[in-house]
Design a protein around this motif. Structure first.
Motif, PDB file in Angstrom:
ATOM      1  N   GLY A  25       1.216  -8.476  -6.929  1.00  0.00           N
ATOM      2  CA  GLY A  25      -0.158  -8.012  -7.011  1.00  0.00           C
ATOM      3  C   GLY A  25      -0.306  -6.676  -7.716  1.00  0.00           C
ATOM      4  O   GLY A  25       0.673  -5.949  -7.932  1.00  0.00           O
ATOM      5  N   PRO A  26      -1.532  -6.331  -8.076  1.00  0.00           N
ATOM      6  CA  PRO A  26      -1.773  -5.144  -8.909  1.00  0.00           C
ATOM      7  C   PRO A  26      -1.465  -3.828  -8.213  1.00  0.00           C
ATOM      8  O   PRO A  26      -1.059  -2.859  -8.865  1.00  0.00           O
ATOM      9  CB  PRO A  26      -3.266  -5.251  -9.252  1.00  0.00           C
ATOM     10  CG  PRO A  26      -3.845  -6.126  -8.186  1.00  0.00           C
ATOM     11  CD  PRO A  26      -2.763  -7.093  -7.822  1.00  0.00           C
ATOM     12  N   GLU A  27      -1.643  -3.748  -6.888  1.00  0.00           N
ATOM     13  CA  GLU A  27      -1.435  -2.472  -6.200  1.00  0.00           C
ATOM     14  C   GLU A  27       0.033  -2.049  -6.240  1.00  0.00           C
ATOM     15  O   GLU A  27       0.363  -0.922  -6.637  1.00  0.00           O
ATOM     16  CB  GLU A  27      -1.907  -2.577  -4.751  1.00  0.00           C
ATOM     17  CG  GLU A  27      -1.767  -1.264  -3.984  1.00  0.00           C
ATOM     18  CD  GLU A  27      -2.299  -1.357  -2.564  1.00  0.00           C
ATOM     19  OE1 GLU A  27      -1.900  -0.527  -1.734  1.00  0.00           O
ATOM     20  OE2 GLU A  27      -3.127  -2.268  -2.295  1.00  0.00           O
ATOM     21  N   LEU A  28       0.918  -2.956  -5.861  1.00  0.00           N
ATOM     22  CA  LEU A  28       2.343  -2.619  -5.883  1.00  0.00           C
ATOM     23  C   LEU A  28       2.859  -2.500  -7.316  1.00  0.00           C
ATOM     24  O   LEU A  28       3.720  -1.659  -7.610  1.00  0.00           O
ATOM     25  CB  LEU A  28       3.150  -3.672  -5.115  1.00  0.00           C
ATOM     26  CG  LEU A  28       2.916  -3.724  -3.598  1.00  0.00           C
ATOM     27  CD1 LEU A  28       3.826  -4.761  -2.961  1.00  0.00           C
ATOM     28  CD2 LEU A  28       3.146  -2.358  -2.967  1.00  0.00           C
ATOM     29  N   SER A  29       2.320  -3.319  -8.198  1.00  0.00           N
ATOM     30  CA  SER A  29       2.718  -3.215  -9.606  1.00  0.00           C
ATOM     31  C   SER A  29       2.396  -1.840 -10.161  1.00  0.00           C
ATOM     32  O   SER A  29       3.185  -1.257 -10.916  1.00  0.00           O
ATOM     33  CB  SER A  29       2.007  -4.278 -10.441  1.00  0.00           C
ATOM     34  OG  SER A  29       2.437  -5.576 -10.088  1.00  0.00           O
ATOM     35  N   ALA A  30       1.251  -1.299  -9.772  1.00  0.00           N
ATOM     36  CA  ALA A  30       0.853   0.028 -10.244  1.00  0.00           C
ATOM     37  C   ALA A  30       1.815   1.104  -9.735  1.00  0.00           C
ATOM     38  O   ALA A  30       2.097   2.087 -10.444  1.00  0.00           O
ATOM     39  CB  ALA A  30      -0.574   0.337  -9.798  1.00  0.00           C
ATOM     40  N   VAL A  31       2.310   0.935  -8.523  1.00  0.00           N
ATOM     41  CA  VAL A  31       3.280   1.889  -7.974  1.00  0.00           C
ATOM     42  C   VAL A  31       4.540   1.913  -8.827  1.00  0.00           C
ATOM     43  O   VAL A  31       5.034   2.974  -9.224  1.00  0.00           O
ATOM     44  CB  VAL A  31       3.631   1.538  -6.515  1.00  0.00           C
ATOM     45  CG1 VAL A  31       4.797   2.420  -6.029  1.00  0.00           C
ATOM     46  CG2 VAL A  31       2.425   1.736  -5.613  1.00  0.00           C
ATOM     47  N   PHE A  32       5.079   0.738  -9.125  1.00  0.00           N
ATOM     48  CA  PHE A  32       6.314   0.670  -9.918  1.00  0.00           C
ATOM     49  C   PHE A  32       6.069   1.122 -11.357  1.00  0.00           C
ATOM     50  O   PHE A  32       6.917   1.793 -11.952  1.00  0.00           O
ATOM     51  CB  PHE A  32       6.888  -0.747  -9.878  1.00  0.00           C
ATOM     52  CG  PHE A  32       7.366  -1.155  -8.515  1.00  0.00           C
ATOM     53  CD1 PHE A  32       8.221  -0.340  -7.792  1.00  0.00           C
ATOM     54  CD2 PHE A  32       6.966  -2.354  -7.948  1.00  0.00           C
ATOM     55  CE1 PHE A  32       8.676  -0.699  -6.531  1.00  0.00           C
ATOM     56  CE2 PHE A  32       7.407  -2.737  -6.690  1.00  0.00           C
ATOM     57  CZ  PHE A  32       8.263  -1.900  -5.975  1.00  0.00           C
ATOM     58  N   ASP A  33       4.910   0.770 -11.902  1.00  0.00           N
ATOM     59  CA  ASP A  33       4.589   1.233 -13.257  1.00  0.00           C
ATOM     60  C   ASP A  33       4.539   2.761 -13.309  1.00  0.00           C
ATOM     61  O   ASP A  33       5.014   3.384 -14.267  1.00  0.00           O
ATOM     62  CB  ASP A  33       3.245   0.660 -13.713  1.00  0.00           C
ATOM     63  CG  ASP A  33       3.312  -0.831 -14.002  1.00  0.00           C
ATOM     64  OD1 ASP A  33       4.434  -1.366 -14.118  1.00  0.00           O
ATOM     65  OD2 ASP A  33       2.237  -1.460 -14.104  1.00  0.00           O
ATOM     66  N   ALA A 158       9.142   8.320  -3.505  1.00  0.00           N
ATOM     67  CA  ALA A 158       8.632   8.012  -2.166  1.00  0.00           C
ATOM     68  C   ALA A 158       7.651   6.841  -2.214  1.00  0.00           C
ATOM     69  O   ALA A 158       7.667   5.964  -1.335  1.00  0.00           O
ATOM     70  CB  ALA A 158       7.962   9.251  -1.570  1.00  0.00           C
ATOM     71  N   ALA A 159       6.817   6.818  -3.240  1.00  0.00           N
ATOM     72  CA  ALA A 159       5.857   5.717  -3.368  1.00  0.00           C
ATOM     73  C   ALA A 159       6.572   4.394  -3.600  1.00  0.00           C
ATOM     74  O   ALA A 159       6.195   3.356  -3.042  1.00  0.00           O
ATOM     75  CB  ALA A 159       4.888   5.999  -4.507  1.00  0.00           C
ATOM     76  N   ALA A 160       7.638   4.427  -4.422  1.00  0.00           N
ATOM     77  CA  ALA A 160       8.386   3.206  -4.694  1.00  0.00           C
ATOM     78  C   ALA A 160       9.096   2.711  -3.441  1.00  0.00           C
ATOM     79  O   ALA A 160       9.128   1.505  -3.163  1.00  0.00           O
ATOM     80  CB  ALA A 160       9.383   3.432  -5.811  1.00  0.00           C
ATOM     81  N   ARG A 161       9.645   3.641  -2.659  1.00  0.00           N
ATOM     82  CA  ARG A 161      10.298   3.218  -1.415  1.00  0.00           C
ATOM     83  C   ARG A 161       9.284   2.620  -0.447  1.00  0.00           C
ATOM     84  O   ARG A 161       9.592   1.660   0.273  1.00  0.00           O
ATOM     85  CB  ARG A 161      11.021   4.400  -0.765  1.00  0.00           C
ATOM     86  CG  ARG A 161      12.273   4.816  -1.497  1.00  0.00           C
ATOM     87  CD  ARG A 161      13.107   5.784  -0.693  1.00  0.00           C
ATOM     88  NE  ARG A 161      13.772   5.119   0.423  1.00  0.00           N
ATOM     89  CZ  ARG A 161      14.542   5.747   1.315  1.00  0.00           C
ATOM     90  NH1 ARG A 161      14.715   7.066   1.216  1.00  0.00           N
ATOM     91  NH2 ARG A 161      15.113   5.076   2.297  1.00  0.00           N
ATOM     92  N   GLY A 162       8.067   3.166  -0.449  1.00  0.00           N
ATOM     93  CA  GLY A 162       7.022   2.566   0.369  1.00  0.00           C
ATOM     94  C   GLY A 162       6.696   1.153  -0.080  1.00  0.00           C
ATOM     95  O   GLY A 162       6.488   0.249   0.744  1.00  0.00           O
ATOM     96  N   ALA A 163       6.670   0.956  -1.404  1.00  0.00           N
ATOM     97  CA  ALA A 163       6.431  -0.384  -1.940  1.00  0.00           C
ATOM     98  C   ALA A 163       7.581  -1.314  -1.591  1.00  0.00           C
ATOM     99  O   ALA A 163       7.367  -2.487  -1.256  1.00  0.00           O
ATOM    100  CB  ALA A 163       6.237  -0.315  -3.451  1.00  0.00           C
ATOM    101  N   HIS A 164       8.806  -0.795  -1.663  1.00  0.00           N
ATOM    102  CA  HIS A 164       9.959  -1.608  -1.264  1.00  0.00           C
ATOM    103  C   HIS A 164       9.803  -2.074   0.187  1.00  0.00           C
ATOM    104  O   HIS A 164      10.079  -3.237   0.513  1.00  0.00           O
ATOM    105  CB  HIS A 164      11.255  -0.796  -1.375  1.00  0.00           C
ATOM    106  CG  HIS A 164      11.655  -0.477  -2.777  1.00  0.00           C
ATOM    107  ND1 HIS A 164      12.574   0.513  -3.070  1.00  0.00           N
ATOM    108  CD2 HIS A 164      11.274  -0.994  -3.965  1.00  0.00           C
ATOM    109  CE1 HIS A 164      12.747   0.577  -4.382  1.00  0.00           C
ATOM    110  NE2 HIS A 164      11.958  -0.318  -4.945  1.00  0.00           N
ATOM    111  N   ASP A 170      14.801  -1.921   2.088  1.00  0.00           N
ATOM    112  CA  ASP A 170      14.939  -0.492   1.790  1.00  0.00           C
ATOM    113  C   ASP A 170      16.285  -0.281   1.139  1.00  0.00           C
ATOM    114  O   ASP A 170      17.297  -0.851   1.568  1.00  0.00           O
ATOM    115  CB  ASP A 170      14.837   0.340   3.064  1.00  0.00           C
ATOM    116  CG  ASP A 170      14.831   1.830   2.764  1.00  0.00           C
ATOM    117  OD1 ASP A 170      13.766   2.360   2.404  1.00  0.00           O
ATOM    118  OD2 ASP A 170      15.898   2.458   2.869  1.00  0.00           O
ATOM    119  N   VAL A 171      16.311   0.522   0.086  1.00  0.00           N
ATOM    120  CA  VAL A 171      17.545   0.750  -0.666  1.00  0.00           C
ATOM    121  C   VAL A 171      18.647   1.282   0.236  1.00  0.00           C
ATOM    122  O   VAL A 171      19.817   0.894   0.119  1.00  0.00           O
ATOM    123  CB  VAL A 171      17.290   1.729  -1.824  1.00  0.00           C
ATOM    124  CG1 VAL A 171      18.585   2.051  -2.555  1.00  0.00           C
ATOM    125  CG2 VAL A 171      16.264   1.149  -2.796  1.00  0.00           C
ATOM    126  N   ALA A 172      18.296   2.171   1.155  1.00  0.00           N
ATOM    127  CA  ALA A 172      19.302   2.781   2.025  1.00  0.00           C
ATOM    128  C   ALA A 172      20.050   1.744   2.848  1.00  0.00           C
ATOM    129  O   ALA A 172      21.217   1.956   3.211  1.00  0.00           O
ATOM    130  CB  ALA A 172      18.649   3.814   2.934  1.00  0.00           C
TER     131      ALA A 172
END
Length: 226
Positions: A25-33, A158-164, A170-172
């Motif tokens: 979706g557009p919301e998470l896509s915007a975070v990664f962009d 931080a925003a990307a980890r929230g999206a993850h 979570d990467v960790a």
């Protein structure tokens, strides 16, 4: 398995992104962009090992838990070292699968080794091997010691980890040291003497070093050595 031998990594990434954007979706896509734009704006960090410098060394761990090191894996053979983020990263999976199918056979013909390194657990390395049916060493860099010596350590915003987290991971949780530190996707070509002859660091993790770029660097190395 889908045959990717007629596609560049960039083309495969474009194809993947179309479906991925529609899926999340557009919301998470915007975070990664936004994360990718910030990474590109910051550029390659100072301190990255450059061509002509000695390749650093550090302890590494095999998927079966045995200890080794980059120098031990390299031995006295020219080696292509690929740093990647982890089995959780679709762009890494695309890249490693392409390297398996296209790069590895060409390197073997030239007497050059291929090695992949990430900070994920040995179990994660096993997953990377399974994802791409990889037939080259895939090693764990605990605490990103080797990546730090190459100067390529970063971590998701931080925003990307929230999206993850919204996507269920979570990467960790994947890393051997339980942190979110990861390397910039990078390729280093190292000669028999342990000197870096080619360095390509991608701060935008959706882009990668293409097979023909690696082979051009390897062929230049072999010509010089010959």
């Amino acid at each position: 398995m889908t045959d990717v031998t007629d596609q560049t990594i960039a083309r495969q990434v474009d194809d993947f992104n179309q479906g991925f954007t529609a899926q999340i979706g557009p919301e998470l896509s915007a975070v990664f962009d936004g994360e990718q734009a910030d990474l590109r704006a910051a550029g390659v960090p100072d301190g990255v090992v450059r061509a002509g410098e000695a390749a650093p060394d550090a302890r590494l761990v095999t998927p079966t838990g045995e200890e080794t090191s980059l120098s031990a894996v390299r031995g006295d053979a020219p080696t292509v070292v690929v740093f990647y983020r982890g089995a959780w990263c679709p762009y890494c999976n695309i890249t490693l699968r392409t390297y398996q199918q296209e790069l590895l056979p060409a390197l073997q013909e030239r007497g050059v080794q291929l090695v992949a390194v990430s900070p994920q657990t040995p179990e994660g390395a096993e997953q990377s091997i399974a994802n791409g049916e990889l037939a080259f060493p895939v090693l764990t860099d605990p605490e990103n010691v080797l990546a730090a010596r190459f100067g390529i350590v970063t971590e998701p915003s931080a925003a990307a980890r929230g999206a993850h987290t919204q996507l269920g991971f979570d990467v960790a949780d994947s890393n051997a040291d339980d942190t979110a530190a990861i390397p910039f996707p990078s390729v280093f070509v190292i000669d028999e003497a342990g000197t870096v002859r080619f360095a390509d660091v991608h701060v935008d993790y959706t882009t990668r070093t293409e097979v023909d770029e690696v082979l051009a660097a390897v062929d230049q190395l072999l010509v010089t050595a010959g």
